[in-house]
Design an enzyme around this catalytic site. Structure first.
Site, PDB file in Angstrom:
ATOM      1  N   SER A   1     -15.673  -3.343 -11.116  1.00 14.65           N
ATOM      2  CA  SER A   1     -16.754  -2.462 -10.753  1.00 14.65           C
ATOM      3  C   SER A   1     -17.796  -2.640 -11.773  1.00 14.65           C
ATOM      4  O   SER A   1     -17.801  -2.984 -13.034  1.00 14.65           O
ATOM      5  CB  SER A   1     -16.320  -0.877 -10.752  1.00 14.65           C
ATOM      6  OG  SER A   1     -17.438   0.071 -10.631  1.00 14.65           O
TER       7      SER A   1
ATOM      8  N   LEU B   1      -0.282   4.163   1.122  1.00 12.62           N
ATOM      9  CA  LEU B   1      -0.928   5.039   2.174  1.00 12.62           C
ATOM     10  C   LEU B   1      -1.433   6.321   1.545  1.00 12.62           C
ATOM     11  O   LEU B   1      -1.525   7.403   2.391  1.00 12.62           O
ATOM     12  CB  LEU B   1       0.197   5.134   3.329  1.00 12.62           C
ATOM     13  CG  LEU B   1       0.697   3.786   4.031  1.00 12.62           C
ATOM     14  CD1 LEU B   1       1.766   4.420   5.010  1.00 12.62           C
ATOM     15  CD2 LEU B   1      -0.366   3.134   4.426  1.00 12.62           C
TER      16      LEU B   1
ATOM     17  N   THR C   1     -19.687  -0.351 -12.702  1.00 12.11           N
ATOM     18  CA  THR C   1     -19.443   0.756 -13.719  1.00 12.11           C
ATOM     19  C   THR C   1     -19.123   0.385 -15.134  1.00 12.11           C
ATOM     20  O   THR C   1     -19.299   1.263 -16.055  1.00 12.11           O
ATOM     21  CB  THR C   1     -18.480   2.094 -13.265  1.00 12.11           C
ATOM     22  OG1 THR C   1     -17.280   1.305 -13.099  1.00 12.11           O
ATOM     23  CG2 THR C   1     -18.654   2.390 -11.672  1.00 12.11           C
TER      24      THR C   1
ATOM     25  N   LYS D   1     -12.025   0.593 -15.449  1.00  7.32           N
ATOM     26  CA  LYS D   1     -12.108  -0.956 -14.823  1.00  7.32           C
ATOM     27  C   LYS D   1     -12.167  -1.618 -16.292  1.00  7.32           C
ATOM     28  O   LYS D   1     -12.031  -2.629 -16.528  1.00  7.32           O
ATOM     29  CB  LYS D   1     -13.217  -0.842 -14.093  1.00  7.32           C
ATOM     30  CG  LYS D   1     -13.116  -0.303 -12.694  1.00  7.32           C
ATOM     31  CD  LYS D   1     -11.842  -0.763 -11.949  1.00  7.32           C
ATOM     32  CE  LYS D   1     -11.754  -0.301 -10.603  1.00  7.32           C
ATOM     33  NZ  LYS D   1     -10.604  -1.049  -9.908  1.00  7.32           N
TER      34      LYS D   1
ATOM     35  N   ARG E   1     -24.709  14.819 -10.630  1.00 14.09           N
ATOM     36  CA  ARG E   1     -23.050  14.817 -10.695  1.00 14.09           C
ATOM     37  C   ARG E   1     -22.911  14.162 -11.851  1.00 14.09           C
ATOM     38  O   ARG E   1     -23.334  13.097 -12.300  1.00 14.09           O
ATOM     39  CB  ARG E   1     -22.413  14.099  -9.496  1.00 14.09           C
ATOM     40  CG  ARG E   1     -20.970  13.977  -9.604  1.00 14.09           C
ATOM     41  CD  ARG E   1     -20.802  13.565  -8.202  1.00 14.09           C
ATOM     42  NE  ARG E   1     -21.187  12.000  -7.993  1.00 14.09           N
ATOM     43  CZ  ARG E   1     -21.052  11.199  -6.799  1.00 14.09           C
ATOM     44  NH1 ARG E   1     -20.290  11.734  -5.841  1.00 14.09           N
ATOM     45  NH2 ARG E   1     -21.319  10.147  -6.662  1.00 14.09           N
TER      46      ARG E   1
ATOM     47  N   TYR F   1     -13.028   6.779 -14.164  1.00 14.48           N
ATOM     48  CA  TYR F   1     -12.822   5.855 -13.404  1.00 14.48           C
ATOM     49  C   TYR F   1     -13.584   4.488 -13.853  1.00 14.48           C
ATOM     50  O   TYR F   1     -12.805   3.375 -13.796  1.00 14.48           O
ATOM     51  CB  TYR F   1     -13.653   6.058 -11.985  1.00 14.48           C
ATOM     52  CG  TYR F   1     -13.946   4.879 -11.182  1.00 14.48           C
ATOM     53  CD1 TYR F   1     -12.694   4.100 -10.585  1.00 14.48           C
ATOM     54  CD2 TYR F   1     -15.197   4.195 -10.922  1.00 14.48           C
ATOM     55  CE1 TYR F   1     -13.111   3.057  -9.689  1.00 14.48           C
ATOM     56  CE2 TYR F   1     -15.454   3.195 -10.198  1.00 14.48           C
ATOM     57  CZ  TYR F   1     -14.315   2.422  -9.514  1.00 14.48           C
ATOM     58  OH  TYR F   1     -14.574   1.331  -8.901  1.00 14.48           O
TER      59      TYR F   1
ATOM     60  N   ASP G   1       1.007  -1.191   0.013  1.00 16.51           N
ATOM     61  CA  ASP G   1       0.009   0.065   0.057  1.00 16.51           C
ATOM     62  C   ASP G   1       0.967   1.286   0.173  1.00 16.51           C
ATOM     63  O   ASP G   1       1.898   1.284   0.843  1.00 16.51           O
ATOM     64  CB  ASP G   1      -0.877  -0.099   1.126  1.00 16.51           C
ATOM     65  CG  ASP G   1      -2.195   0.939   0.977  1.00 16.51           C
ATOM     66  OD1 ASP G   1      -1.985   2.000   0.865  1.00 16.51           O
ATOM     67  OD2 ASP G   1      -3.302   0.251   1.179  1.00 16.51           O
TER      68      ASP G   1
END
Length: 338
Positions: A127, A36, A129, A156, A297, A152, A34
């Site tokens: 996702s 972070l 999406t 994917k 949105r 985004y 990760d």
């Protein structure tokens, strides 16, 4: 399979941390990568308190190509669960290049090193999406993948295509889990959703507003063609979602996959509107929530909820928790943060 060493990228994130817990419960050895960028190192302590096992952790930015190569040379890995990615629809519209670099370049580096080092199995964090605004609801895995509504979502789609192309010429097998909307927290309240900065997802914004950290919640649009005019999503408890990864991984390790790359929807099969979520949250937690209706949105679809029959039958997995339990746990987690 006990003894298998599994790399979890983004393993200190929301879904990643819950999946690490479930992996350790099943006897897997876990190593976490990760950077972070959207979590805190303290999540590692939460995982350790739940399982009494401290997973190996390497702070690493997957955009650093040479560092990724070095990592794979130093570690023998039996499989990868890949979560590390930027994940906010709205932010991706505003900053597409960030999303293409962080979600696509990193996947390419990861896959190259899996291939170079004979790492055989991948679970990809995909996702719903990818379906865009589906023609039919609930959404099955046979629904066409449409032009993405956001960068985004496009990352994917592209990610799935890259993995598929690799599996055709390599021994790697892969499963793409197409998540719907993960929410909630572990019942220990030791790990949960902990976005840094302004939340990009609905539930942490709901809980932070309820806690007085945000002035009010914005509901993006009330003129959608849905029963109450607000957008409809399939909200799945993060622990249920984490368990789906275990089922998918076991399927690959046991060679039960039917093709080199498979795709499964992971949701509850029930659609809930934004106002449904607000009303249930207020009811189960006995708290009033201040919200207002604002413009839609960009990048949001009207309605998306899953047909989970394939995952139920092939993975032997099914969501166990409902919306009330998930929203109750999300609020308990938020209270611990205040």
């Amino acid at each position: 399979m006990k003894g298998n060493k599994i790399l979890v990228t983004g393993g200190l994130g929301f879904i990643g941390s819950h999946t690490v817990v479930e992996l350790q419960k099943e006897g897997y050895e876990v190593i976490i990568i990760d950077d972070l960028s959207n979590t805190r190192i303290e999540v590692l302590d939460g995982i350790t308190k739940i399982t009494n096992i401290r997973p190996e952790f390497v702070k690493l930015d997957l955009k650093e190509k040479e560092a990724v190569a070095s990592f794979f040379k130093e570690h023998k890995i039996d499989g990868v669960i890949h979560f590390a990615a930027s994940k906010a629809v709205g932010e991706s519209v505003e900053n597409p290049i960030k999303y293409y670099e962080n979600n696509i370049a990193t996947l390419v580096y990861l896959l190259k090193n899996m291939a170079d080092n004979n790492v055989p199995h991948l679970i990809f964090s995909s996702s719903c999406t990818v379906y865009g605004q589906a023609d039919e609801l609930p959404i099955t895995e046979n629904a066409p993948v449409k032009r993405a509504e956001s960068p985004y979502g496009n990352t994917k789609q592209i990610g799935e295509e890259i993995i598929h192309d690799l599996t055709k010429v390599n021994d790697i097998t892969a499963i793409a889990l197409r998540y719907f909307n993960p929410i909630g927290a572990h019942d220990s309240v030791l790990i949960g959703e902990l976005p840094l900065g302004v939340p990009q997802n609905l539930i942490p914004y709901v809980t932070q507003t309820a806690a007085g950290l945000r002035e009010e919640l914005s509901v993006f649009g009330d003129d959608y063609l849905t029963p109450d005019g607000t957008a409809v999503r399939d909200y799945i408890h993060v622990v249920d979602l984490a368990k789906a990864h275990i089922c998918a991984l076991q399927r690959l390790l046991e060679g039960k996959n039917k093709t080199k790359m498979e795709y499964f929807n992971v949701g509850t099969g029930t659609g809930s509107s934004v106002l449904d979520v607000i009303n249930v949250f207020q009811k189960v937690n006995d708290i009033a929530l201040k919200y207002k209706i604002v413009d839609r949105r960009e990048g949001d679809v009207t309605s998306a909820y899953a047909n989970t029959k394939l995952a139920n039958e092939e993975l032997g997995w099914k969501a166990e928790f409902g919306l009330e339990e998930a929203l109750r746990s999300a609020w308990q987690w938020q209270l611990k943060q205040v």
